[in-house]
Design an enzyme around this catalytic site. Structure first.
Site, short mmCIF file in Angstrom:
data_model
loop_
_atom_site.label_atom_id
_atom_site.label_comp_id
_atom_site.label_asym_id
_atom_site.label_seq_id
_atom_site.Cartn_x
_atom_site.Cartn_y
_atom_site.Cartn_z
CG HIS A 1 -13.36 -2.77 2.39
ND1 HIS A 1 -13.69 -3.80 1.54
CD2 HIS A 1 -13.49 -3.28 3.65
CE1 HIS A 1 -13.99 -4.88 2.24
NE2 HIS A 1 -13.88 -4.59 3.54
CG HIS B 1 -16.31 -4.18 8.05
ND1 HIS B 1 -17.09 -5.25 7.67
CD2 HIS B 1 -15.20 -4.24 7.27
CE1 HIS B 1 -16.46 -5.94 6.72
NE2 HIS B 1 -15.31 -5.34 6.46
CD GLN C 1 -18.15 -11.18 9.01
OE1 GLN C 1 -17.68 -10.06 9.14
NE2 GLN C 1 -17.48 -12.15 8.37
CD GLU D 1 -10.49 -10.69 5.07
OE1 GLU D 1 -11.74 -10.84 5.13
OE2 GLU D 1 -9.88 -9.84 5.75
CG ASP E 1 -11.18 -4.48 6.51
OD1 ASP E 1 -12.40 -4.47 6.26
OD2 ASP E 1 -10.54 -5.53 6.68
N1 17E Z 1 -15.25 -9.32 8.26
C1 17E Z 1 -14.52 -10.03 7.37
O1 17E Z 1 -15.01 -11.06 6.86
N2 17E Z 1 -13.29 -9.63 7.05
C2 17E Z 1 -12.77 -8.52 7.58
N3 17E Z 1 -11.53 -8.14 7.24
C3 17E Z 1 -13.51 -7.77 8.53
C4 17E Z 1 -14.76 -8.20 8.84
C5 17E Z 1 -12.94 -6.57 9.14
FE FE2 Z 2 -13.67 -6.08 5.08
#
Ligand code: 17E
Ligand code: FE2
Length: 458
Positions: free
Chosen positions: A95, A97, A190, A251, A347
């Site tokens: 994982h 980005h 996103q 998250e 991440d």
């Molecule tokens: N975007 C998101 O929604 N959550 C994250 N942890 C990162 C990007 C890095």
């Molecule tokens: Fe992520």
């Protein structure tokens, strides 16, 4: 030998060198005197990730592992002496980005340290993306990770940017790097699948362009209902285009964020558990135990994969708490104890969400050991499996593509350590990284020179 510091040996040239034993077969590459890691059984209660007691050689040719055993006869175009160090299957970055990587401070720093400020900053930075910018940063990050022994990567790519600049760049890069690193791309909305009218079509466009995995972010949709409906829509798309799914899921510190149950129920009903991944799931650490116990039963039935990102979530979460302050990393230990497949991701490396990051998966495993309190001997080994074998399972890397067995693709790493505990204590470097039978990178450990003061009288 095993506890001597590693010092790189000059590569020997085929016959007549001290590293060739008799006539025997001829190989492209032989690693001699390695301590092979067996990752075959990392379940709780089992002795796992054992190293073989005797030193072993591994011979490779035609991109595959051709022979494994002590003192293999034969010679090779290149021989590497592992000097008793660990030989491991490669690390798997499950994982990351790559589109936002290495942009920390652009156009400004994340002052609150929260996910939401990170999304805002990235929203500004992505206005100035170019394909060259994305490719250069992503390539630098892939090389950094490969130097640490990562040979499989799953990267999310933001597809809520109308020109899909980052996606086009990373699809090109995926082809460029294919000879040495295996890169999967996730179409990640996103700003929310329903955050702007065009986002849903953009995600489908990304799948038509060949993006490997369907992504989502239900906890960031405008309402609970939008979040639930985004999950159903994304499963429909995954079925239509025959792709696996990997959600950014819950998250957030909100204990009411309960999208994981929706993801698991969809995966169960559509029989897609093994092809479904829930990333982050930090709210799971805020659920009360009554609900968490019920949820765990569903997760066991659904058999989905989990990815925790402890470096990032230990810093992003708990920002609204005073004391006691939550850790905000999902229930890694309990998921592992329940027999579910858990892997760990980096991440971010130096981006709007996290200004640090070395690219070394051993740093990630090290953080998981601490935050998830997995300090027992077998728990330490389990965390190592989470940055290697378990990640391969999440990414669907199967059969002869992963693992130190004869006939498999010759992907492996020689670490500057003789035990897993040592590797994780030192975050010891990958002294040699072999990709498809080719020595891709070698790193010499630093040497300390001492000048201790002798018999100085006070
Ligand atoms: N975007 C998101 O929604 N959550 C994250 N942890 C990162 C990007 C890095
Ligand atoms: Fe992520």
């Amino acid at each position: 030998m095993a506890n001597q510091p590693y010092s790189p040996q000059p590569d020997s040239e085929s016959e007549g060198t001290s590293n060739s034993l008799g006539d025997g077969p001829s190989y492209d590459l032989i690693i001699r005197n390695g301590r092979l890691l067996d990752l075959s059984d990392t379940k709780p209660g089992n002795q796992c990730c054992d190293t073989q007691p005797e030193l072993t050689d591994i011979a490779m040719g035609d991109r595959r592992i051709l022979a494994i055993g002590p003192n293999l006869p034969g010679h090779a175009k290149q021989t590497i002496d592992a000097q008793g160090n660990l030989v491991s299957p490669p690390f798997v970055e499950s994982h990351i980005h790559l589109d936002s990587i290495l942009t920390a401070g652009e156009p400004r720093w994340n002052q609150s340290g929260t996910l939401f400020e990170g999304i805002e900053i990235w929203g500004d930075r992505k206005q100035s993306l170019s394909q060259a910018d994305v490719k250069a940063r992503a390539l630098a990050a892939l090389k950094l990770q490969a130097s640490h022994g990562v040979l499989h990567v799953r990267s999310h790519v933001d597809v809520s940017e109308p020109k899909l600049i980052a996606l086009h760049a990373l699809l090109e890069l995926q082809e460029d790097v294919r000879p040495w690193i295996d890169l999967q791309l996730v179409a990640f909305p996103q700003d929310g699948l329903y955050g702007a009218p065009q986002n849903s079509d953009l995600l489908e466009e990304a799948l038509k362009l060949g993006t490997d995995v369907v992504g989502g972010i239900p906890h960031y949709e405008l309402t609970r209902e939008d979040g639930v409906s985004s999950i159903h829509r994304l499963f429909d798309l995954a079925e239509k285009y025959d792709r696996p799914l990997d959600f950014h899921c819950d998250e957030i510190d909100d204990p009411q964020s309960r999208f994981l149950e929706v993801v698991a129920a969809c995966a169960l009903r559509r029989e897609m558990g093994h092809r479904t991944t829930a990333s982050h799931t930090t709210a799971f650490a805020s659920y009360d135990n009554g609900y968490a116990t019920k949820l765990m039963g569903l997760l066991r039935r659904a058999q989905i994969n989990f990815i925790a990102n402890p470096l990032i979530n230990i810093t992003l979460q708990g920002r609204g708490d005073s004391y006691p302050k939550r850790r905000g990393v999902t229930r890694v230990k309990e998921l592992w104890q329940a027999g579910l497949n858990v892997s760990l991701g980096h991440d971010c490396i130096q981006d709007p969400w996290y200004g640090l990051g070395s690219g070394n998966p051993l740093d990630v495993a090290h953080m998981a050991i601490h935050v998830c309190q997995m300090t027992g001997q077998e728990e330490i080994s389990a965390c190592y499996a989470m940055v290697t074998r378990n990640g391969a399972q999440t990414l669907g890397i199967q059969g002869q593509k992963y693992g130190l067995q004869i006939g498999n693709l010759a992907n492996l790493v020689v670490l500057n350590a003789t035990t897993l505990r040592e590797a994780l204590s030192q975050r010891g470097m990958a002294i040699a990284v072999i990709s498809q039978g080719h020595c891709l990178a070698q790193t010499s450990p630093p040497q300390t020179e001492w000048q201790l003061p002798a018999n100085r009288t006070p």
